[in-house]
Design an enzyme around this catalytic site. Structure first.
Site, short mmCIF file in Angstrom:
data_model
loop_
_atom_site.label_atom_id
_atom_site.label_comp_id
_atom_site.label_asym_id
_atom_site.label_seq_id
_atom_site.Cartn_x
_atom_site.Cartn_y
_atom_site.Cartn_z
N PRO A 1 -6.35 10.94 21.42
CA PRO A 1 -7.75 11.36 21.23
C PRO A 1 -8.75 10.24 21.42
CG PRO A 1 -6.34 12.23 19.48
CD PRO A 1 -5.52 11.23 20.23
N HIS B 1 0.84 -1.20 0.00
CA HIS B 1 0.00 0.00 0.00
C HIS B 1 0.88 1.26 0.00
CE1 HIS B 1 -2.22 -3.17 2.33
NE2 HIS B 1 -3.08 -2.92 1.37
#
Length: 583
Positions: free
Chosen positions: A567, A224
């Site tokens: 987060p 990828h």
């Protein structure tokens, strides 16, 4: 990098048209469109082997659905794992075609694949389907230090493993035996790739993956565009390149010396011998690829006294239009030592009606009647075996306060993720929270297990990404634990966390959602109040501020995020605090 493509950016997904074309040219195939799953029209004997992953790697995996190879393949979007719903539907289809046999699932070792295939497998097991999983991790470019948590990436070695497993299934091996064989083949397989440039997704502008310059090449590049061992400025000649790649596969590099060979393993023998696969990633001419394979063969014998018993050279697993290639070696003699009843070479040689497999092949064509699968119709949502204990009377209030707390935290999550990630965490969590409010608030749910299962479905469909997959998998496992009469209610969250650990290397200290979820689950199991458990979860989220990321794509491409809280962990933490306030 070529950015010229046939289809414009406004064109919808290419996946279904490509799969329909495959069924038109191969009448032994059947397409279940809602799940993007290819099946055999006439099921063969044995345990069905299911493989899949993101599209863009054709002919893998859909091109290998054939008698004696794969029984099914499920396709995601380009370079994106199929969803857990797609995977669970594919398992359901195969279970209908092969009742009582169980299903062997094979996929490459990437975060999204591990999570979504894991969720699908867990759902099937909860419904009584026997499922085993083989995770391919043959890339030697990611050394032991960097891969300690997440494992090595999966590359072209998965094609050899699928062929071996499909033939072994046809030969009568049961599910447990196939699982052991797949894991052993993976252990004795190594692959190294090289990219002369990055690939380009159809219908997109030049992405963050900038083209390589001039004659530069990426030694060890993933499928990828991920970085590998190093960027080679100015490139190198084919002889030197083959030498460098083989040194990574066969040398004594402590970081990458994954393959070992006894002297008798290096040449063909009754127990096996080396298997060589030289794979074209899509953008190299067949002429050059064949010539490079000859160079590899010459160096294997001249430098390492290694003579392959089987040689495969061609296009088996691609990366769109990538001008790259890979070398795979399998020590089949070592597999035979571990599993004396298995002859890998015989399994590779076994006939298969699969034009994509460039090996020992027959091309019989048939078009019998459809299998029990309902072509073109979605799979009905399965029902849990038990609704679990009743929901608390405060459930609606707890859900509302938890979701509202996550929604209010979106700006802060987005700011932190912009500094330490790709900036989408806040919106991802907000979507999930809003979807939970819209779908579950006010509904009559028959029990806690059903509520957890519904939450898993909502989060999977609304959030996406790794965070959505982890939370959906956790809620799926939580529903199973709550439905188990032998599990105490306070122990169910910890039981679900332990199930989650089967599919992710993340642990406390990895700077992930787990840093908030783990202390919450352990506190409940220890008998603490939900308020105290939520406080500990929030403390865990705060503690990620000084941590460096240890899992996920950052393991391969850098980053770390020190200085701000994770987060995802913070989003879970504030949600748990809101949940506790409503109790």
């Amino acid at each position: 990098m070529s950015t010229t493509h046939l289809y414009p950016p406004t064109h919808p997904s290419l996946i279904l048209p490509a799969l329909r074309s495959l069924t038109a040219s191969n009448p032994h195939l059947l397409l279940h469109q809602p799940s993007k799953t290819l099946l055999l029209r006439s099921p063969s004997q044995g345990v069905p082997v299911l493989c899949g992953g993101g599209s863009g790697h054709e002919p893998f995996a859909a091109g290998y659905v054939a008698p004696g190879l794969l029984a099914g393949a499920v396709s995601g979007e380009v370079f994106a794992s199929p969803s857990a719903r797609q995977v669970s539907d594919a398992i359901t289809l195969l279970d209908a075609q092969y009742p009582g046999q169980g299903v062997l699932v094979v996929h490459n070792n990437y975060t999204g694949d591990c999570l979504h295939f894991g969720i699908g497998a867990e759902r099937a097991r909860a419904l009584g389907v026997k499922v085993e999983t083989v995770v391919e991790s043959d890339d030697v470019s990611v050394g032991r230090g960097r891969s300690a948590k997440v494992g090595r990436r999966g590359l072209a070695g998965i094609v050899l493993n699928c062929k071996i497993l499909g033939a072994a299934s046809a030969a009568g091996l049961d599910l447990a035996e196939l699982k052991a064989l797949g894991d052993t083949v993976n252990e004795w397989t190594g692959t190294i790739g090289t990219g002369l440039d990055h690939c380009h997704l159809p219908g997109t502008a030049v992405s963050a993956w900038e083209p390589l310059r001039g004659d530069d090449l990426e030694l060890g590049m993933g499928m990828h565009n991920e970085p590998g061992v190093r960027l080679v400025k100015g490139g190198m000649g084919y002889e030197e390149l083959a030498r460098e790649m083989l040194a990574l596969l066969l040398g004594e590099d402590e970081e990458r010396g994954f393959l070992t060979w006894e002297e008798g393993d290096k040449r063909p023998s009754a127990g096996g011998g080396p298997v060589l696969l030289v794979n074209n990633l899509g953008g190299i001419s067949n002429l050059e690829m064949s010539a490079f394979a000859a160079e590899v063969l010459a160096q294997l014998e001249g430098t390492y006294d290694l003579v392959p018993a089987r040689v495969y050279a061609g296009t088996y697993l691609t990366s769109l239009n990538s001008p790259g290639f890979s070398i795979t070696l399998l020590n089949s003699a070592a597999v035979h030592r571990a599993l004396p009843g298995v002859n890998v070479l015989s399994l590779l040689d076994a006939d298969t009606d699969c034009p994509a497999w460039a090996g020992s092949t027959t091309f019989a064509t048939s078009s019998p009647s459809d299998p029990p699968a309902k072509e073109g119709k979605p799979i009905d949502e399965p029902e849990l075996l038990s609704p679990g204990p009743p929901l608390p009377v405060t459930f609606a209030k707890q859900l509302k306060l938890a979701c509202e707390a996550v929604i209010a935290a979106e700006p802060q999550l987005t700011e932190w993720d912009t500094l330490a990630g790709d900036g989408d965490c806040g919106q991802t969590f907000e979507r999930g929270a809003r979807a939970l409010l819209a779908d579950l608030l006010g509904r009559q749910l028959g029990g806690a297990a059903l509520a957890a299962a519904e939450a898993a479905r909502v989060l999977e469909n609304s959030m996406g990404g790794t965070s959505g997959a982890i939370l959906a998998l956790y809620c799926t496992a939580l529903s199973s634990a709550l439905a188990d009469a032998q599990v105490q209610g306070r122990e169910a969250p910890l039981r679900a966390l332990e199930a989650l650990y089967l599919y992710t290397p993340a642990r406390p200290g990895s700077r992930t959602i787990i840093d908030a979820l783990s202390p919450f689950c352990h506190a409940l199991a220890e008998g603490e109040s939900v308020q105290e458990a939520a406080r500990r979860g929030m403390d865990g989220a705060r503690g990620t501020r000084e941590m460096r990321a240890k899992v996920g794509r950052a393991t391969y491409v850098g980053g770390g995020g020190e200085g701000v809280p994770d987060p995802g962990a913070w989003g879970v933490g504030v949600g748990l605090v809101g949940w506790a306030e409503g109790a």
